[in-house]
Enzyme design. Structure first.
Site, PDB file in Angstrom:
ATOM      1  N   ARG A 103       3.949  -0.214  -4.838  1.00 28.89           N
ATOM      2  CA  ARG A 103       3.994  -0.614  -3.257  1.00 28.89           C
ATOM      3  C   ARG A 103       2.487  -1.424  -3.537  1.00 28.89           C
ATOM      4  O   ARG A 103       2.230  -2.121  -2.240  1.00 28.89           O
ATOM      5  CB  ARG A 103       3.533   0.388  -2.272  1.00 28.89           C
ATOM      6  N   ASN A 153      -2.010   1.825   5.786  1.00 29.15           N
ATOM      7  CA  ASN A 153      -0.967   0.701   5.214  1.00 29.15           C
ATOM      8  C   ASN A 153      -0.686  -0.047   6.578  1.00 29.15           C
ATOM      9  O   ASN A 153      -0.133   0.607   7.484  1.00 29.15           O
ATOM     10  CB  ASN A 153       0.113   1.533   4.567  1.00 29.15           C
ATOM     11  N   GLY A 154      -0.875  -1.280   6.309  1.00 29.39           N
ATOM     12  CA  GLY A 154      -0.692  -2.139   7.503  1.00 29.39           C
ATOM     13  C   GLY A 154      -1.556  -3.021   7.690  1.00 29.39           C
ATOM     14  O   GLY A 154      -2.771  -3.168   6.814  1.00 29.39           O
ATOM     15  N   TRP A 191      -2.476  -2.676  -1.862  1.00 27.88           N
ATOM     16  CA  TRP A 191      -2.176  -4.206  -1.953  1.00 27.88           C
ATOM     17  C   TRP A 191      -3.245  -4.955  -1.023  1.00 27.88           C
ATOM     18  O   TRP A 191      -3.076  -4.825   0.313  1.00 27.88           O
ATOM     19  CB  TRP A 191      -0.853  -4.312  -1.371  1.00 27.88           C
ATOM     20  N   LYS A 220       6.288  -4.187  -3.926  1.00 27.50           N
ATOM     21  CA  LYS A 220       7.718  -3.999  -3.810  1.00 27.50           C
ATOM     22  C   LYS A 220       8.046  -3.899  -2.257  1.00 27.50           C
ATOM     23  O   LYS A 220       9.050  -4.690  -1.926  1.00 27.50           O
ATOM     24  CB  LYS A 220       7.933  -2.594  -4.224  1.00 27.50           C
ATOM     25  N   LYS A 274      13.213 -14.983 -10.165  1.00 23.19           N
ATOM     26  CA  LYS A 274      12.889 -14.117 -10.946  1.00 23.19           C
ATOM     27  C   LYS A 274      11.919 -14.487 -12.110  1.00 23.19           C
ATOM     28  O   LYS A 274      11.034 -13.815 -12.422  1.00 23.19           O
ATOM     29  CB  LYS A 274      14.059 -13.592 -11.773  1.00 23.19           C
ATOM     30  N   GLU A 281       8.327 -14.917 -10.681  1.00 15.80           N
ATOM     31  CA  GLU A 281       7.555 -13.577 -10.463  1.00 15.80           C
ATOM     32  C   GLU A 281       7.227 -12.768 -11.498  1.00 15.80           C
ATOM     33  O   GLU A 281       6.483 -12.204 -11.546  1.00 15.80           O
ATOM     34  CB  GLU A 281       8.160 -12.802  -9.315  1.00 15.80           C
ATOM     35  N   CYS A 312       0.804  -1.077   0.116  1.00 15.79           N
ATOM     36  CA  CYS A 312       0.061   0.062   0.225  1.00 15.79           C
ATOM     37  C   CYS A 312       0.870   1.153   0.061  1.00 15.79           C
ATOM     38  O   CYS A 312       1.954   1.414   0.749  1.00 15.79           O
ATOM     39  CB  CYS A 312      -1.047   0.039   1.315  1.00 15.79           C
ATOM     40  N   GLU A 318      17.889 -17.770  -7.427  1.00 14.02           N
ATOM     41  CA  GLU A 318      17.441 -16.258  -7.558  1.00 14.02           C
ATOM     42  C   GLU A 318      16.960 -16.264  -8.963  1.00 14.02           C
ATOM     43  O   GLU A 318      15.937 -15.712  -9.476  1.00 14.02           O
ATOM     44  CB  GLU A 318      18.679 -15.192  -7.480  1.00 14.02           C
ATOM     45  N   HIS A 375      18.138 -36.659  -6.426  1.00 15.63           N
ATOM     46  CA  HIS A 375      17.538 -37.074  -5.429  1.00 15.63           C
ATOM     47  C   HIS A 375      15.949 -36.813  -5.511  1.00 15.63           C
ATOM     48  O   HIS A 375      15.263 -36.751  -4.585  1.00 15.63           O
ATOM     49  CB  HIS A 375      17.968 -36.686  -4.155  1.00 15.63           C
TER      50      HIS A 375
HETATM   51  O1  M6R Z   1      12.997  -5.142   0.798  1.00 18.29           O
HETATM   52  P1  M6R Z   1      13.538  -6.516   1.099  1.00 18.29           P
HETATM   53  O2  M6R Z   1      14.903  -6.705   0.419  1.00 18.29           O
HETATM   54  O3  M6R Z   1      13.637  -6.684   2.432  1.00 18.29           O
HETATM   55  O4  M6R Z   1      12.669  -7.347   0.240  1.00 18.29           O
HETATM   56  C1  M6R Z   1      12.467  -8.754   0.515  1.00 18.29           C
HETATM   57  C2  M6R Z   1      11.877  -9.435  -0.590  1.00 18.29           C
HETATM   58  O5  M6R Z   1      10.427  -9.098  -0.702  1.00 18.29           O
HETATM   59  C3  M6R Z   1      12.106  -9.074  -2.143  1.00 18.29           C
HETATM   60  O6  M6R Z   1      13.332  -9.486  -2.282  1.00 18.29           O
HETATM   61  C4  M6R Z   1      11.325 -10.106  -3.112  1.00 18.29           C
HETATM   62  O7  M6R Z   1      11.669 -11.350  -2.903  1.00 18.29           O
HETATM   63  C5  M6R Z   1      11.433  -9.433  -4.556  1.00 18.29           C
HETATM   64  N1  M6R Z   1      10.098  -9.516  -5.001  1.00 18.29           N
HETATM   65  C6  M6R Z   1      12.318 -10.331  -5.505  1.00 18.29           C
HETATM   66  O8  M6R Z   1      12.534  -9.705  -6.746  1.00 18.29           O
END
Ligand code: M6R
Length: 611
Positions: free
Chosen positions: A27, A99-100, A73, A606, A488, A491, A2, A484, A507
């Site tokens: 956000r 927000n929260g 969000w 984000k 990527k 998502e 949010c 990673e 395994h």
């Molecule tokens: O702001 P942060 O680094 O603490 O965020 C952690 C994760 O939410 C963040 O890395 C998330 O996995 C990303 N969308 C990955 O691309």
């Protein structure tokens, strides 16, 4: 999670709020809304993106010098017009954005319903708002007093901003656990979840702390604690330029941020690494060097991509410093009964510095006496303020939801920290120390080489864009890069992808391999190279498609693989900073080829400020 924006002053509030919401859309983006005051409240809200809200208000009364705006969000209640913020109190006078999460909202709601309150939405926000209204009515007190009483009785996290139609000269805001910045202008004030909606109007900001209330008028800023004591606002100068939060000619923020990496890595090294003099200057490390060198154990806590950076650091720190390292998901650590011993150092990694799970995990470790070292991108963020020491990654604002440039900067900082500890501890030879300094110095140039021509990667993305599943494999320093790469891809392209240590494949996951499975190998020249080549053979023998990230000059994997992405040769400790770049590009181009909104993937946000 949010985004909130608010304005009070001499200008029209709506255009400022709308522009701010567009900047904060990263956000959360399932609905948006604004509340303005012009002879009563005007509230407009809409399911969908901010652009849809903008379209829906054409021709409406938008005149006001005060206003609040929100991009959501969803937590409580599906994305819909009625669940969108701002919410309006039962008496129709108060409007609020939030927000929260209010954790005890169910009980509060039941109490209010027993008093005859009816609710127009499914949100916890509307419950809190009517709770405030009810307190105000019962106590015949000011909104500020009612808010203070209410906040002492709610549990959870919040930033809230309220306006009262009968007092259009005042905005009231409060914070606990979610970010809030006040911009101080001339006869005007701005409020936002981060500084991006504020920078073009003023560079003077105040970061509101937990359990603080801000009462804002055009020419007055009052900061108080929940005990009604006045506090002195600490005005800071923003070190952020407008260009840093704009796309600058790129189609997407994600692409811009991938291409910025030669510069962001350089910025991260600048003023710290001097390969010729053989020095690394990091005051945050220097001030805690004794504790770091003598740490019996280092515990790294983080989430998502930052957790992957922590995994790379585990390999690097154990190799160079000979200190045992544990890497923990913040969300698990906070709810376990973790054992933190005297002298243990916690390294908390977070791009945003606002991730709720990481914040609580830090607090838990702090209670047990641990030293907290933060590796963060956002200056002045919540984690920066609760850490004992740390180092910023200096990657600049990262707006695309997928973390890219922040990740490579995290790797650079973590490697410098490891090298500084190792050098002080004399756990590595002078020769290796100098080699690694030189290698780090060369990373920006090598990253630029990868980005010089990305056509081959784009073609690979287009070739495999319709795959239903993908497996990412790597070993050693490149195992976290496989994780990673898979994160990527899933998502950004919504293709199901799993990352695995290459040797673990036999395994279990090898059962998935057939001609339809794309298997991505991170197979640069390192200690594990020969072993990875064998793993590639095992996949080929079962007709899987092999796509490999390889080092320049590698003549073995090329003929075996279906496709390759080539990066310059580098020492295995710095190789992850480079081997991840083709995988970032691959997921970007795959998402684009599948017609998806790569900057705002579905269901994500984000900054994850809820647990
Ligand atoms: O702001 P942060 O680094 O603490 O965020 C952690 C994760 O939410 C963040 O890395 C998330 O996995 C990303 N969308 C990955 O691309």
């Amino acid at each position: 999670m949010c985004g909130i924006v608010a304005y009070i002053g001499h200008r029209e509030a709506y255009p400022i709020i709308l522009k701010g919401l567009k900047r904060l859309e990263y956000r959360g983006y399932d609905s948006a809304g604004v509340a303005l005051v012009n002879n009563g409240l005007n509230v407009y809200k809409k399911k969908g993106r901010v652009a849809e809200l903008e379209e829906s208000v054409v021709g409406k009364d938008l005149h006001s010098n005060i206003g609040i705006g929100h991009t959501r969000w969803a937590t409580h209640g599906e994305p819909s017009d009625r669940n969108a913020h701002p919410h309006v109190s039962a008496n129709g006078k108060l409007a609020m954005i939030h927000n929260g999460i209010i954790e005890n909202y169910a009980q509060l709601k039941k109490d209010l319903q027993n008093k005859g309150y009816q609710f127009k939405s499914d949100t916890d926000t509307e419950v809190l708002l009517n709770f405030i209204e009810d307190i105000q009515r019962n106590n015949q007190c000011t909104l500020e007093e009612a808010l203070r009483i209410a906040l002492k009785r709610v549990t959870g996290a919040y930033v809230i901003v309220l306006i009262d139609a009968e007092h259009p000269d005042t905005l009231i805001a409060a914070r606990k656990g979610s970010p809030l910045v006040i911009g101080v202008g001339k006869g005007e004030h701005f409020l936002a979840s981060d500084a991006s909606p504020i920078i073009e109007y003023t560079k003077e900001v105040v970061y509101v702390n937990d359990y603080e209330l801000a009462i804002l008028r055009g020419d007055e800023l009052i900061l108080k604690n929940l005990g009604n004591e006045k506090l002195t606002p600490y005005i800071q100068k923003l070190d952020l330029e407008l260009a840093a939060i704009e796309k600058g000619g790129y189609d997407h923020f994600m692409l811009k941020e991938i291409f910025e990496q030669p510069d962001t890595i350089f910025d991260c090294l600048r003023g710290r690494l001097d390969a010729t003099a053989g020095t690394i200057t990091m005051s945050g490390v220097q001030n805690y060097l004794e504790q770091l060198v003598n740490a019996p154990r280092i515990i790294i806590i983080a989430c998502g991509t930052s957790w992957h950076a922590g995994l790379v650091a585990e390999y690097v720190i154990e190799e160079l410093c000979r200190i045992p390292v544990e890497v923990e998901y913040a969300s698990e650590f906070r709810y376990r009964n973790p054992i933190v011993r005297k002298g243990d150092v916690i390294i908390a990694i977070s791009q945003s510095g606002e991730t709720a799970d990481t914040i609580v995990a830090i607090e838990k470790a702090k209670e047990q006496g641990a030293i907290i070292f933060g590796i963060l991108n956002v200056v002045g963020s919540s984690i920066a303020r609760i850490s004992h020491a740390g180092a910023y990654t200096h990657a600049g604002p990262e707006i695309g939801v997928a973390s890219t440039k922040a990740f490579t900067a995290q790797l650079v900082v973590l490697t410098m920290v490891a090298l500084k500890i190792a050098h002080a501890k004399k756990s590595i030879s002078e020769e290796l120390y100098s080699t690694l300094l030189k290698e780090l110095h060369e990373v920006p140039g090598k990253a630029a080489t990868i980005l010089k021509d990305t056509d081959a990667i784009k073609k690979i993305a287009e070739k495999y864009k319709d795959a239903a599943n993908a497996l990412y494999l790597g070993r050693g320093y490149n195992f976290p890069i496989a994780l990673e790469g898979a994160l990527k891809l899933k998502e950004i392209s919504y293709i199901h992808a799993e990352g695995y240590p290459a040797a673990e494949m036999k395994h279990g996951p090898i059962a998935l391999v057939d001609a339809s499975l794309s298997v991505y190998f991170v197979a640069t020249k390192d200690t594990y190279y020969e072993k990875v080549v064998s793993n590639i053979q095992e996949i080929k023998a079962r007709k899987g498609k092999v796509i490999a990230v390889i080092s320049e000059g590698d003549e073995t994997i090329g003929p075996m693989a279906d496709d390759v992405m080539i990066i310059p040769e580098a020492h295995e400790i710095v190789a992850p900073m480079l081997s991840v770049i083709p995988l970032q590009l691959l997921s970007y181009y795959t998402g684009v080829a599948r017609g998806l909104d790569v900057d705002k993937p579905r269901n994500l946000a984000k900054s994850v400020t809820v647990e």
